[in-house]
Scaffold this motif. Structure first.
Motif, PDB file in Angstrom:
ATOM      1  N   ILE A  55     -10.840   6.855 -11.099  1.00 59.15           N
ATOM      2  CA  ILE A  55      -9.962   6.922 -12.499  1.00 59.15           C
ATOM      3  C   ILE A  55     -10.219   5.615 -13.025  1.00 59.15           C
ATOM      4  CG2 ILE A  55      -7.782   7.142 -13.575  1.00 59.15           C
ATOM      5  CD1 ILE A  55      -7.279   9.297 -11.031  1.00 59.15           C
ATOM      6  N   ASP A  56     -10.658   5.533 -14.422  1.00 58.25           N
ATOM      7  CA  ASP A  56     -10.433   4.523 -15.335  1.00 58.25           C
ATOM      8  C   ASP A  56      -9.356   4.579 -16.144  1.00 58.25           C
ATOM      9  OD1 ASP A  56     -11.603   6.593 -17.129  1.00 58.25           O
ATOM     10  OD2 ASP A  56     -13.330   5.360 -17.737  1.00 58.25           O
ATOM     11  N   LEU A  57      -9.235   3.814 -17.300  1.00 58.30           N
ATOM     12  CA  LEU A  57      -8.112   3.789 -18.298  1.00 58.30           C
ATOM     13  C   LEU A  57      -8.176   5.097 -18.757  1.00 58.30           C
ATOM     14  CD1 LEU A  57      -7.743   0.190 -19.323  1.00 58.30           C
ATOM     15  CD2 LEU A  57      -5.950   1.521 -17.945  1.00 58.30           C
ATOM     16  N   ALA A  58      -9.322   5.552 -19.546  1.00 56.44           N
ATOM     17  CA  ALA A  58      -9.489   6.410 -20.539  1.00 56.44           C
ATOM     18  C   ALA A  58      -9.311   8.096 -19.590  1.00 56.44           C
ATOM     19  CB  ALA A  58     -11.049   6.569 -21.005  1.00 56.44           C
ATOM     20  N   THR A  59      -9.667   8.046 -18.355  1.00 58.78           N
ATOM     21  CA  THR A  59      -9.383   9.404 -17.596  1.00 58.78           C
ATOM     22  C   THR A  59      -7.667   9.407 -17.179  1.00 58.78           C
ATOM     23  OG1 THR A  59     -11.519   9.082 -16.558  1.00 58.78           O
ATOM     24  CG2 THR A  59      -9.906  10.450 -15.336  1.00 58.78           C
ATOM     25  N   LYS A  61     -15.597  -0.524 -10.890  1.00 58.75           N
ATOM     26  CA  LYS A  61     -16.682  -0.761 -11.825  1.00 58.75           C
ATOM     27  C   LYS A  61     -16.435  -0.844 -13.084  1.00 58.75           C
ATOM     28  CE  LYS A  61     -20.512   1.209  -8.796  1.00 58.75           C
ATOM     29  NZ  LYS A  61     -21.605   2.127  -8.822  1.00 58.75           N
ATOM     30  N   ALA A  62     -15.361  -0.075 -13.651  1.00 58.67           N
ATOM     31  CA  ALA A  62     -14.878  -0.131 -15.107  1.00 58.67           C
ATOM     32  C   ALA A  62     -14.090  -1.356 -14.947  1.00 58.67           C
ATOM     33  CB  ALA A  62     -14.108   1.174 -15.398  1.00 58.67           C
ATOM     34  N   ALA A  63     -13.246  -1.682 -14.080  1.00 57.03           N
ATOM     35  CA  ALA A  63     -12.412  -3.151 -13.903  1.00 57.03           C
ATOM     36  C   ALA A  63     -13.377  -4.194 -14.162  1.00 57.03           C
ATOM     37  CB  ALA A  63     -11.775  -3.036 -12.475  1.00 57.03           C
ATOM     38  N   ALA A  64     -14.683  -4.094 -13.335  1.00 60.88           N
ATOM     39  CA  ALA A  64     -15.602  -5.242 -13.401  1.00 60.88           C
ATOM     40  C   ALA A  64     -16.025  -5.366 -14.806  1.00 60.88           C
ATOM     41  CB  ALA A  64     -16.653  -5.127 -12.572  1.00 60.88           C
ATOM     42  N   ASP A  65     -16.111  -4.397 -15.625  1.00 58.25           N
ATOM     43  CA  ASP A  65     -16.574  -4.495 -17.041  1.00 58.25           C
ATOM     44  C   ASP A  65     -15.443  -4.475 -17.864  1.00 58.25           C
ATOM     45  OD1 ASP A  65     -19.373  -3.884 -16.067  1.00 58.25           O
ATOM     46  OD2 ASP A  65     -19.255  -1.827 -16.212  1.00 58.25           O
ATOM     47  N   GLY A  66     -14.186  -4.925 -17.415  1.00 54.76           N
ATOM     48  CA  GLY A  66     -13.327  -5.235 -18.455  1.00 54.76           C
ATOM     49  C   GLY A  66     -12.116  -4.128 -18.410  1.00 54.76           C
ATOM     50  N   GLY A 100       2.893   9.013 -18.184  1.00 52.86           N
ATOM     51  CA  GLY A 100       2.788   9.564 -16.548  1.00 52.86           C
ATOM     52  C   GLY A 100       2.185   8.196 -15.683  1.00 52.86           C
ATOM     53  N   GLY A 101       1.730   7.262 -16.000  1.00 56.79           N
ATOM     54  CA  GLY A 101       1.169   5.958 -15.318  1.00 56.79           C
ATOM     55  C   GLY A 101      -0.073   6.457 -14.474  1.00 56.79           C
ATOM     56  N   PHE A 102      -0.672   5.726 -13.736  1.00 59.83           N
ATOM     57  CA  PHE A 102      -1.779   6.036 -13.071  1.00 59.83           C
ATOM     58  C   PHE A 102      -2.109   7.729 -12.672  1.00 59.83           C
ATOM     59  CE2 PHE A 102      -4.786   6.326  -9.692  1.00 59.83           C
ATOM     60  CZ  PHE A 102      -5.824   5.469 -10.086  1.00 59.83           C
ATOM     61  N   GLY A 103      -3.042   8.185 -13.187  1.00 57.11           N
ATOM     62  CA  GLY A 103      -3.298   9.188 -12.762  1.00 57.11           C
ATOM     63  C   GLY A 103      -2.341  10.481 -13.733  1.00 57.11           C
ATOM     64  N   GLY A 104      -1.511   9.907 -14.355  1.00 60.00           N
ATOM     65  CA  GLY A 104      -0.842  10.865 -15.268  1.00 60.00           C
ATOM     66  C   GLY A 104       0.053  11.598 -14.747  1.00 60.00           C
ATOM     67  N   LEU A 105       0.464  11.326 -13.369  1.00 58.35           N
ATOM     68  CA  LEU A 105       1.456  11.980 -12.484  1.00 58.35           C
ATOM     69  C   LEU A 105       2.371  11.434 -11.812  1.00 58.35           C
ATOM     70  CD1 LEU A 105       2.369  15.050 -11.644  1.00 58.35           C
ATOM     71  CD2 LEU A 105       0.661  14.764  -9.755  1.00 58.35           C
TER      72      LEU A 105
END
Length: 262
Positions: A28-32, A69-74, A84-89
């Motif tokens: 899960i990245d931010l957009a997801t 990997k997304a975190a490493a890319d910024g 809902g915070g991380f994962g929306g739930l």
């Protein structure tokens, strides 16, 4: 299936299936996370939906949590995860409907925390679990709050402090999962469970979930007072509802009740 990517949904009557389908591992990245929040919010607010099933795409991963990997890319670890915070739930307020997690593979880190946000956890017989954040120099924050309340304290602390992997049999042993299923039977069982819940009284489910949340850190009598004095919205709605009268009538008439959710 909807064409929303990386989250796919399937709606059948009052049941919504939510599939985290983001190859290769359903991280899960931010957009997801934001999309998931929108999906769970829609589920929560739609009066025609009563039960949700959350699972992962494929047969290897449920979810490994945060996309490093997304975190490493910024992609900031402390960024805007959405409603809902991380994962929306796990931080979605007033989620008063049942959610079933169908864990179809690896559930580690934030993925395990996401499963812990569900009300019922069904797991495939090849599922495995871990909280490896300790090895990344960070804290499994939601799990540190929830896990010691779900399983024996010393087991929870060992899992948090070591980050070790454990299999589905151990997860079941400690009561972390409700049932273990052969992988090919997992979703059928999840849908059977969802249909059972969807046939039940939605206002009672809402009251149960709110009472459980309210009582978590309260003394027994204080929690009971909130119920008897109708200080909880869902309880107040239930006690004034047509469904409660229907339940009494159905019992007296020796028939199955017809729940309207009002």
């Amino acid at each position: 299936m909807s064409d929303v990517n990386p989250i796919k949904t399937r709606r059948d009557g009052a049941i919504l299936e939510i599939i985290l389908d983001r190859p290769k591992a359903n991280a899960i990245d931010l957009a997801t996370s934001r999309i998931m929040g929108e999906v769970f919010q829609t589920f929560r607010d739609d009066p025609d939906l009563r039960v949700a099933i959350l699972t992962g795409g494929g047969d290897k991963f449920f979810c490994p949590g945060w996309d490093l990997k997304a975190a490493a890319d910024g992609d900031a670890v402390d960024g805007n995860y959405g409603v809902g915070g991380f994962g929306g739930l796990q931080e979605l307020r007033d989620m008063n409907k049942p959610v079933i997690a169908a864990v179809n593979g690896i559930a580690c880190g934030g993925g395990l925390e996401l499963a812990l946000s569900a009300d019922i956890i069904l797991a495939a017989d090849h599922a495995s679990f871990a909280l490896p954040e300790i090895r990344s120099g960070t804290v499994a924050d939601a799990a540190s709050i929830k896990l010691p309340k779900r399983i024996p304290y010393h087991i929870a602390m060992e899992l948090l402090l070591t980050g070790r992997w454990f299999d589905v049999d151990e997860a079941h042993k400690w009561g972390l999962v409700n049932e273990i299923l052969p992988s090919e039977q997992l979703m059928d069982r999840a849908w059977d469970m969802a249909r059972l819940l969807a046939s039940g009284p939605p206002l009672v489910y809402a009251a149960i979930k709110e009472v459980v949340r309210d009582a978590e850190d309260q003394k027994f009598q204080d929690a009971m007072n909130h119920i008897t004095q109708r200080q909880l919205r869902s309880v107040d709605v239930l006690y004034s509802s047509e469904d409660q009268m229907e339940g009494a009538r159905a019992f007296a008439e020796k028939r199955d009740p017809v729940w309207q959710g009002k």
